[in-house]
Design a protein around this motif. Structure first.
Motif, PDB file in Angstrom:
ATOM      1  N   GLY A  47      -5.121 -47.048 115.145  1.00 32.70           N
ATOM      2  CA  GLY A  47      -4.624 -47.411 113.821  1.00 32.70           C
ATOM      3  C   GLY A  47      -4.915 -48.840 113.406  1.00 32.70           C
ATOM      4  N   GLU A  48      -5.399 -49.652 114.358  1.00 29.98           N
ATOM      5  CA  GLU A  48      -5.706 -51.045 114.016  1.00 29.98           C
ATOM      6  C   GLU A  48      -6.916 -51.147 113.093  1.00 29.98           C
ATOM      7  OE1 GLU A  48      -5.437 -49.905 117.083  1.00 29.98           O
ATOM      8  OE2 GLU A  48      -3.731 -50.920 118.003  1.00 29.98           O
ATOM      9  N   TYR A  49      -7.750 -50.097 113.094  1.00 27.92           N
ATOM     10  CA  TYR A  49      -8.974 -50.158 112.303  1.00 27.92           C
ATOM     11  C   TYR A  49      -8.811 -49.370 111.016  1.00 27.92           C
ATOM     12  CZ  TYR A  49     -11.065 -52.085 116.504  1.00 27.92           C
ATOM     13  OH  TYR A  49     -11.360 -52.865 117.585  1.00 27.92           O
ATOM     14  N   THR A  50      -8.367 -50.050 109.992  1.00 26.84           N
ATOM     15  CA  THR A  50      -8.261 -49.444 108.674  1.00 26.84           C
ATOM     16  C   THR A  50      -9.194 -50.211 107.756  1.00 26.84           C
ATOM     17  OG1 THR A  50      -5.974 -48.847 109.097  1.00 26.84           O
ATOM     18  CG2 THR A  50      -6.671 -48.849 106.812  1.00 26.84           C
ATOM     19  N   PHE A  51     -10.063 -49.486 107.057  1.00 25.58           N
ATOM     20  CA  PHE A  51     -11.145 -50.161 106.343  1.00 25.58           C
ATOM     21  C   PHE A  51     -10.959 -50.228 104.835  1.00 25.58           C
ATOM     22  CE2 PHE A  51     -12.870 -48.601 110.338  1.00 25.58           C
ATOM     23  CZ  PHE A  51     -13.261 -49.809 110.885  1.00 25.58           C
ATOM     24  N   ARG A  52     -10.076 -49.435 104.287  1.00 24.03           N
ATOM     25  CA  ARG A  52      -9.803 -49.540 102.852  1.00 24.03           C
ATOM     26  C   ARG A  52      -8.296 -49.512 102.679  1.00 24.03           C
ATOM     27  NH1 ARG A  52     -13.884 -45.655 102.689  1.00 24.03           N
ATOM     28  NH2 ARG A  52     -12.413 -43.974 102.248  1.00 24.03           N
ATOM     29  N   GLY A  53      -7.779 -50.449 101.937  1.00 20.92           N
ATOM     30  CA  GLY A  53      -6.344 -50.499 101.708  1.00 20.92           C
ATOM     31  C   GLY A  53      -5.602 -50.965 102.943  1.00 20.92           C
ATOM     32  N   LYS A  54      -4.272 -50.934 102.851  1.00 23.70           N
ATOM     33  CA  LYS A  54      -3.458 -51.372 103.982  1.00 23.70           C
ATOM     34  C   LYS A  54      -3.053 -50.171 104.823  1.00 23.70           C
ATOM     35  CE  LYS A  54      -1.614 -55.782 102.716  1.00 23.70           C
ATOM     36  NZ  LYS A  54      -0.496 -56.691 102.924  1.00 23.70           N
ATOM     37  N   PRO A  55      -2.904 -50.362 106.121  1.00 20.48           N
ATOM     38  CA  PRO A  55      -2.436 -49.245 106.941  1.00 20.48           C
ATOM     39  C   PRO A  55      -0.999 -48.884 106.587  1.00 20.48           C
ATOM     40  CG  PRO A  55      -2.628 -51.254 108.267  1.00 20.48           C
ATOM     41  CD  PRO A  55      -3.174 -51.570 106.911  1.00 20.48           C
ATOM     42  N   LEU A  56      -0.682 -47.612 106.676  1.00 22.98           N
ATOM     43  CA  LEU A  56       0.710 -47.197 106.532  1.00 22.98           C
ATOM     44  C   LEU A  56       1.506 -47.728 107.714  1.00 22.98           C
ATOM     45  CD1 LEU A  56       0.676 -43.427 105.433  1.00 22.98           C
ATOM     46  CD2 LEU A  56       1.614 -45.362 104.186  1.00 22.98           C
ATOM     47  N   PRO A  57       2.778 -48.069 107.517  1.00 29.80           N
ATOM     48  CA  PRO A  57       3.585 -48.452 108.681  1.00 29.80           C
ATOM     49  C   PRO A  57       3.693 -47.273 109.653  1.00 29.80           C
ATOM     50  CG  PRO A  57       4.727 -48.928 106.617  1.00 29.80           C
ATOM     51  CD  PRO A  57       3.530 -48.108 106.266  1.00 29.80           C
ATOM     52  N   ALA A  58       4.023 -47.589 110.902  1.00 35.58           N
ATOM     53  CA  ALA A  58       4.172 -46.535 111.899  1.00 35.58           C
ATOM     54  C   ALA A  58       5.334 -45.616 111.551  1.00 35.58           C
ATOM     55  CB  ALA A  58       4.392 -47.158 113.277  1.00 35.58           C
ATOM     56  N   MET A  59       5.215 -44.354 111.951  1.00 30.38           N
ATOM     57  CA  MET A  59       6.313 -43.401 111.772  1.00 30.38           C
ATOM     58  C   MET A  59       7.563 -43.851 112.505  1.00 30.38           C
ATOM     59  SD  MET A  59       4.829 -39.544 112.163  1.00 30.38           S
ATOM     60  CE  MET A  59       6.420 -38.726 111.974  1.00 30.38           C
ATOM     61  N   GLN A  60       7.345 -44.520 113.634  1.00 28.40           N
ATOM     62  CA  GLN A  60       8.486 -44.944 114.447  1.00 28.40           C
ATOM     63  C   GLN A  60       9.463 -45.759 113.617  1.00 28.40           C
ATOM     64  OE1 GLN A  60       9.585 -47.997 115.614  1.00 28.40           O
ATOM     65  NE2 GLN A  60      10.449 -47.657 117.642  1.00 28.40           N
ATOM     66  N   GLY A  61       8.932 -46.591 112.702  1.00 27.97           N
ATOM     67  CA  GLY A  61       9.782 -47.446 111.894  1.00 27.97           C
ATOM     68  C   GLY A  61      10.511 -46.687 110.786  1.00 27.97           C
ATOM     69  N   VAL A  62      10.016 -45.477 110.467  1.00 26.77           N
ATOM     70  CA  VAL A  62      10.627 -44.662 109.416  1.00 26.77           C
ATOM     71  C   VAL A  62      11.758 -43.815 109.988  1.00 26.77           C
ATOM     72  CG1 VAL A  62      10.165 -42.815 107.756  1.00 26.77           C
ATOM     73  CG2 VAL A  62       8.456 -44.606 108.138  1.00 26.77           C
ATOM     74  N   ASP A  63      11.566 -43.435 111.250  1.00 24.53           N
ATOM     75  CA  ASP A  63      12.539 -42.596 111.958  1.00 24.53           C
ATOM     76  C   ASP A  63      13.831 -43.365 112.176  1.00 24.53           C
ATOM     77  OD1 ASP A  63      13.795 -40.865 113.870  1.00 24.53           O
ATOM     78  OD2 ASP A  63      12.832 -41.987 115.480  1.00 24.53           O
ATOM     79  N   ASP A  64      14.946 -42.797 111.777  1.00 22.34           N
ATOM     80  CA  ASP A  64      16.201 -43.512 112.021  1.00 22.34           C
ATOM     81  C   ASP A  64      17.040 -42.803 113.074  1.00 22.34           C
ATOM     82  OD1 ASP A  64      16.784 -41.333 110.600  1.00 22.34           O
ATOM     83  OD2 ASP A  64      17.746 -42.363 108.918  1.00 22.34           O
ATOM     84  N   GLU A  65      16.392 -41.948 113.853  1.00 19.63           N
ATOM     85  CA  GLU A  65      17.148 -41.133 114.801  1.00 19.63           C
ATOM     86  C   GLU A  65      16.709 -41.297 116.238  1.00 19.63           C
ATOM     87  OE1 GLU A  65      17.040 -37.115 113.680  1.00 19.63           O
ATOM     88  OE2 GLU A  65      19.120 -37.326 113.018  1.00 19.63           O
ATOM     89  N   SER A  66      15.813 -42.235 116.498  1.00 21.25           N
ATOM     90  CA  SER A  66      15.393 -42.493 117.873  1.00 21.25           C
ATOM     91  C   SER A  66      14.744 -41.286 118.531  1.00 21.25           C
ATOM     92  CB  SER A  66      16.582 -42.942 118.740  1.00 21.25           C
ATOM     93  OG  SER A  66      17.134 -44.101 118.218  1.00 21.25           O
ATOM     94  N   ARG A  67      13.989 -40.509 117.729  1.00 17.04           N
ATOM     95  CA  ARG A  67      13.304 -39.408 118.397  1.00 17.04           C
ATOM     96  C   ARG A  67      11.797 -39.592 118.398  1.00 17.04           C
ATOM     97  NH1 ARG A  67      15.348 -34.920 117.646  1.00 17.04           N
ATOM     98  NH2 ARG A  67      17.217 -35.377 116.458  1.00 17.04           N
ATOM     99  N   VAL A  68      11.297 -40.651 117.759  1.00 14.15           N
ATOM    100  CA  VAL A  68       9.864 -40.929 117.777  1.00 14.15           C
ATOM    101  C   VAL A  68       9.552 -41.886 118.929  1.00 14.15           C
ATOM    102  CG1 VAL A  68       7.908 -41.924 116.549  1.00 14.15           C
ATOM    103  CG2 VAL A  68       9.598 -40.568 115.297  1.00 14.15           C
ATOM    104  N   ILE A  69       8.605 -41.493 119.768  1.00 12.05           N
ATOM    105  CA  ILE A  69       8.128 -42.342 120.857  1.00 12.05           C
ATOM    106  C   ILE A  69       6.720 -42.794 120.478  1.00 12.05           C
ATOM    107  CG2 ILE A  69       7.531 -42.420 123.300  1.00 12.05           C
ATOM    108  CD1 ILE A  69       9.587 -40.219 123.764  1.00 12.05           C
ATOM    109  N   TYR A  70       6.535 -44.094 120.445  1.00  7.69           N
ATOM    110  CA  TYR A  70       5.275 -44.657 119.967  1.00  7.69           C
ATOM    111  C   TYR A  70       4.383 -45.001 121.162  1.00  7.69           C
ATOM    112  CZ  TYR A  70       2.225 -47.960 117.438  1.00  7.69           C
ATOM    113  OH  TYR A  70       1.158 -48.615 116.893  1.00  7.69           O
ATOM    114  N   VAL A  71       3.101 -44.596 121.091  1.00  7.60           N
ATOM    115  CA  VAL A  71       2.144 -44.875 122.163  1.00  7.60           C
ATOM    116  C   VAL A  71       0.977 -45.666 121.600  1.00  7.60           C
ATOM    117  CG1 VAL A  71       0.486 -43.816 123.760  1.00  7.60           C
ATOM    118  CG2 VAL A  71       2.761 -42.813 123.491  1.00  7.60           C
ATOM    119  N   GLY A  72       0.597 -46.732 122.273  1.00  3.53           N
ATOM    120  CA  GLY A  72      -0.543 -47.540 121.843  1.00  3.53           C
ATOM    121  C   GLY A  72      -1.465 -47.843 123.005  1.00  3.53           C
TER     122      GLY A  72
END
Lengths: 504, 504
Positions: free
Chosen positions: B316-341
């Motif tokens: 996701g670091e390589y976005t070539f047009r526009g801004k990247p969307l924020p990660a889903m993890q930050g949208v989730d308010d229930e602690s069920r998203v596990i983020y892997v990088g």
């Protein structure tokens, strides 16, 4: 002089006369971290904590430099870093502002370590089992007497660093790309060579898989060799890491009892093992060496049961009296012994390099399984280690450490027998960099270990290495990383703790 | 002149007039390996192959030097190495002999890669399953057009090497011992910082676990979160590595279809998922980005099913047009998203560093499970990476690469549309360093890939990324590591191959 737009200095620390937020910054020239990093670290924390609000303006570079008594370049370096991270924005003519994103990015309440423990879906039963495995705890900066720790300061870091630098500059694409799942070819070649000559392992480089350490090797083997419900004969006492790997793969454990006089190999393959786990060169934890006739008896059992044998030679390089026995793998003529080795004890633990010698073409066959695990050691370290061995530095280091550890071992055992002999009965085996010392009288080893930890001494309870009752109580101690003078200082401490724990 | 005791020169290569075994040695001064290593390597092979018998005497150092036209020091260095390995022995007054062990150490017949494939006990069914997983094959030294490969030569190795050298000298015991199962604290801190600011991930350093790459992260998650028979919603097409990890953990896969227009998120949680695997920033392999409404729909489903969501942000670091969307993890308010990088794409693949952001206190809870896997990245590389990020070099490099890859991407797509448009219909997404190009007409992508490999061009078949029929046929190509001039050279080659494969 810049006006601070969002808040005026209102603190009580009038002696410093600094403006907010600069009054919150404390730089220490005597610290290892450079000043610009100290500054960027502290500013970052203030921004993320909301102490400097989003879109608030920062003082000028000149103000930073003047009030903190640092150079303008230092300030610029720190602010550039935060700009690169997206925390700051400079607008033409408007100075440097905290970015809008920063305020929104604050960690929500309770998401950290103090957050709610209730995670909706939970772990799997395998996850719970793996998370319940005991492990030997460590205390950073306190080597004495953590089991299995070599003397890190003795490692030839200068040589290592020189070899590392040679590869860290881009030369060949194959050190930096996706290749060599089984390990760097040059490293597999030198490992095969020294195993052949030093341990009488019979192998070619094609049989070797490089792993991220000995534990990773055991975990991989457990996963590809064991099915749910398979029986593993596990040494009792034995290495907790191996036990965890086998349990994590769904195996049942059957104890193979070990004592001062060796392994009690049963006559019958009952319960029928799918795999037999051994540390024959230097038993983990007792340190004893498996006599040849017991090795042959195990191989007979394995043949009758059509079972695998894992020979975990985690420590066999350190033999202090006589010559080491050749590896079992070289005695086996049926390709059922899988040999596992590690560089954690001969180099240093955080190297994270180990290896497996597979029989036949198994190394090639399981390549896709290794891909699934993602268990590849960094090529850079593998290539550096290959050089280190090829140049002879590895063997020089090993020989130096054998002499050094031999002296320390003698000193350690003398101190133990003279000062702690009333409580401890150490097993004076001839191999390994750790010593098991069962208690002579009934004592709780976990209580002793906790008391020692309170006094800054690292020990492990011998009972941790047992899987079932009766658990022998005692202490596991590593001596290799501890100079004689430090032993002299710490043994009286241990004596006091043991005397207090043994009671009146 | 030394007499060769075991055999006299008897070869037919009379032009060189060298004595056995020196006639078998061929040193090349123009090779990268130093002469002493060439000599020790070749002698080792002769000894291990039995060409120089055990206890046979070697020629004198003077003879070596004279006949091979090298210095005596070079000879001494090579022989010292073999002595250190135990292959040679010098006896007082009796010259240098091949050690007795060497003859016995010869690999037995057939133990190598050509040996018998029949290993008595065999793999477990899980082992067979893991070993049957497909993987994208690589060809060393042929970057064009391997999917997911950054331009290795662009990496600032000089800076990296300087930072590495700083840590490679022994300073702090904690870089070389057994500590920090979850990762080096300094690295976890900078990862938390840049995820917060750049990807709007909400986390503290305590929630982060450093792994030996993204694949290792997925494998760990599969093992601790999934039980046998659990259902995983898996993108179709999707990342084969994730599929392998889930299958290896005993899961069943249910397809979550993805196409040019995004994810077809069902209305109902049927079959009930325990885990949903997503690559929302840059779908693997198609490259599309998941719109916000689809993200929210998945989170609704996950809530209804009480399922975990893995957000694999591999690219996701390589976005070539526009801004990247924020990660889903930050949208989730229930602690069920596990983020892997991962750092494989932003630095280089053989770095073997990735990470997981766990919700709540899960990172702390599963520490013992990580111990079982042995999955710890080397502290040396972790500390170096922490510096590299803190110093700002990481962001400088990333920004440089974004610009460079943006240009290459445009050039690549132009060449593809102009030259290969008859056969390929590339998906022009705005993210990622690889491009999926389905065929416009029915063609067998594995045949095309094999033909390209024959011509030295690295491609992957798009059908490999599908788990079930109908499999879309096409090509997966990485462009980031390929300079424009090389693209210009290779596209005509591809054109010829495609024209031939498409038939008349």
């Amino acid at each position: 002089m810049v006006r601070f737009e969002w808040v005026q200095f209102d603190g009580c620390d009038v002696t410093r006369h600094r403006s907010y937020p600069l009054d919150l910054i404390a730089l220490r020239p005597d610290e290892a971290a450079p000043l610009h990093r100290q500054l960027s670290d502290q500013l970052r924390e203030l921004i993320l904590a909301g102490s400097i609000p989003a879109e608030g303006r920062l003082p000028s570079i000149r103000t930073f430099a003047g009030e903190l008594a640092i150079s303008r370049n230092t300030v610029i370096t720190a602010l550039d870093q935060l700009s690169a991270e997206g925390l700051l924005e400079s607008r033409r003519g408007a100075g440097i502002n905290v970015a809008r994103v920063a305020g929104a990015a604050r960690p929500r309440q309770g998401a950290g370590e103090d957050g709610p423990a209730s995670i909706a879906p939970g772990l799997s039963s395998r996850g719970e089992l793996m998370a319940a495995q005991p492990r030997v705890r460590t205390m950073p900066r306190r080597t004495a007497f953590h089991p299995g720790t070599p003397d890190l300061a003795q490692f030839p870091f200068k040589t290592w660093s020189r070899l590392l630098a040679r590869h860290a500059r881009f030369g060949a694409e194959d050190l930096f790309g996706y290749h060599y799942i089984s390990g760097y070819p040059g490293l597999r070649r030198v490992i095969a060579s020294f195993l052949t000559t030093m341990r009488r392992v019979r192998c070619t480089p094609e049989q070797i898989v490089v792993t991220t350490g000995g534990q990773a090797a055991l975990d991989l083997l457990a996963r590809v060799l064991l099915s749910d419900g398979d029986t593993v004969w596990m040494e009792e006492p034995g290495y907790p890491g191996a036990r965890g790997a086998f349990l994590g793969a769904g195996a049942r454990l059957a104890p193979l009892p070990v004592g001062r006089n060796g392994w009690q190999v049963p006559q019958e393959a009952d319960p029928l093992p799918r795999l037999i786990y051994l540390t024959p060169s230097c038993q983990h934890p007792l340190g004893v060496t498996m006599p040849l006739e017991q090795r042959l008896a195990v191989l007979d059992i394995a043949r009758a049961a059509s079972a695998w044998v894992i020979e975990d030679d985690f420590d066999g390089e350190y033999t202090f009296r006589g010559k080491p026995l050749p590896a079992m793998q070289g005695v086996d003529d049926e390709s059922r012994v899988i040999y596992v080795g590690t560089f954690s004890k001969t180099l240093f633990p955080a190297m994270r390099l180990g290896f497996i010698v597979f029989p036949g073409d198994l190394a090639e066959r399981i390549k896709p399984a290794i891909s699934v695990t993602g268990q590849f050691a960094p090529m850079l370290l593998q290539a550096t280690l290959a050089d280190f061995i090829e140049e002879g530095s590895f063997f020089l280091h090993l020989n130096r450490m054998r002499r050094l550890y031999g002296r320390r071992r003698d000193h350690f055992l003398r101190l133990m027998n003279e000062g702690l002999g009333a409580w401890l009965d150490p097993i004076d085996s001839r191999t390994g960099i750790q010593i098991a010392a069962p208690f002579r009288i009934p004592m709780n080893d976990r209580t002793v270990v906790a008391a020692a930890a309170g006094a800054g001494v690292n020990l492990a309870p011998l009972s941790l290495y047992y899987n079932q009752a009766p658990r022998q109580s005692g202490l596991m101690m590593g001596y290799a990383g501890v100079p004689e003078s430090e032993m002299d200082r710490l043994f009286p401490v241990l004596r006091t703790i043991l005397a207090a724990s043994a009671g009146p």
